[in-house]
Design an enzyme around this catalytic site. Structure first.
Site, PDB file in Angstrom:
ATOM      1  N   HIS A  46       0.997  -1.215  -0.063  1.00 56.50           N
ATOM      2  CA  HIS A  46       0.054  -0.018   0.036  1.00 56.50           C
ATOM      3  C   HIS A  46       0.940   1.239  -0.019  1.00 56.50           C
ATOM      4  O   HIS A  46       1.979   1.251   0.436  1.00 56.50           O
ATOM      5  CB  HIS A  46      -0.933  -0.013   1.313  1.00 56.50           C
ATOM      6  CG  HIS A  46      -2.061  -1.188   1.196  1.00 56.50           C
ATOM      7  ND1 HIS A  46      -2.885  -0.964   2.051  1.00 56.50           N
ATOM      8  CD2 HIS A  46      -2.029  -2.307   0.464  1.00 56.50           C
ATOM      9  CE1 HIS A  46      -3.719  -2.149   1.975  1.00 56.50           C
ATOM     10  NE2 HIS A  46      -3.075  -2.751   0.931  1.00 56.50           N
ATOM     11  N   GLU A  48       0.723   4.054   1.783  1.00 54.60           N
ATOM     12  CA  GLU A  48       1.437   4.376   3.034  1.00 54.60           C
ATOM     13  C   GLU A  48       2.359   3.415   3.584  1.00 54.60           C
ATOM     14  O   GLU A  48       3.403   3.960   4.160  1.00 54.60           O
ATOM     15  CB  GLU A  48       0.219   4.249   4.055  1.00 54.60           C
ATOM     16  CG  GLU A  48      -1.088   5.240   3.752  1.00 54.60           C
ATOM     17  CD  GLU A  48      -1.959   4.546   2.872  1.00 54.60           C
ATOM     18  OE1 GLU A  48      -3.126   4.936   2.700  1.00 54.60           O
ATOM     19  OE2 GLU A  48      -1.909   3.385   2.251  1.00 54.60           O
ATOM     20  N   CYS A  76      -6.052   1.952   5.627  1.00 60.14           N
ATOM     21  CA  CYS A  76      -6.890   0.795   6.010  1.00 60.14           C
ATOM     22  C   CYS A  76      -6.317   0.295   7.682  1.00 60.14           C
ATOM     23  O   CYS A  76      -5.282   1.109   7.832  1.00 60.14           O
ATOM     24  CB  CYS A  76      -6.509  -0.554   4.925  1.00 60.14           C
ATOM     25  SG  CYS A  76      -4.973  -0.996   5.273  1.00 60.14           S
ATOM     26  N   CYS A  79      -2.446  -0.421   7.432  1.00 60.49           N
ATOM     27  CA  CYS A  79      -1.521   0.994   7.239  1.00 60.49           C
ATOM     28  C   CYS A  79      -1.611   1.703   8.635  1.00 60.49           C
ATOM     29  O   CYS A  79      -0.521   2.205   8.878  1.00 60.49           O
ATOM     30  CB  CYS A  79      -1.975   1.724   6.309  1.00 60.49           C
ATOM     31  SG  CYS A  79      -1.545   0.893   4.557  1.00 60.49           S
TER      32      CYS A  79
END
Length: 140
Positions: A46, A48, A76, A79
């Site tokens: 992801h 992040e 999410c 993260c």
């Protein structure tokens, strides 16, 4: 946040979810992250997480106290937990997560003080350039 939107366009160009993140310390960008889940076939890639990995790798430290993470969409849970572990001081988000109404997004985890006792939750700033960030997600 505008730079995060540009980073999200890079993800879109590679057929990934258009999410971009960056980390700032002392007014300087120290790391960027572009969503790469599909491109690398890695569910943890992801934007992040990529930004946190880059920042901790460059600084050779797991503690990002004093840093601000910007991201085009609310994080999410995975993260958000990584952000808490990294001790980010501020998290700035753009579009609301599709999971916001179901309690599954990471914002609750970010601000919950009973998680990771002894670690101060980051300040959370939501909805920065939310319309532009949401439009980016809709182009996918």
């Amino acid at each position: 946040m505008r730079l995060c939107i540009e980073l999200a366009r890079r993800a879109l160009d590679t057929h990934d979810t258009p999410v971009g993140s960056l980390i700032v310390r002392g007014g300087r960008i120290i790391a960027e992250g572009v969503e790469a889940v599909r491109g690398r076939c890695d569910v943890t890639a992801h934007a992040e997480i990529e930004a946190v990995r880059a920042a901790t790798g460059r600084s050779k430290a797991l503690d990002l106290t004093g840093c601000t993470l910007y991201t085009t969409v609310e994080p999410c849970v995975m993260c958000a937990y990584a952000m808490r572990l990294a001790r980010l001081s501020v998290v700035v988000t753009g579009a609301r997560s599709a999971d916001s109404d179901h309690g599954l997004n990471g914002c609750a985890l970010l601000v919950e003080s009973s998680i990771l006792l002894g670690r101060t939750p980051p300040q959370l700033v939501r909805d920065v350039l939310a319309t532009e960030c949401r439009e980016m997600l809709m182009t996918r």
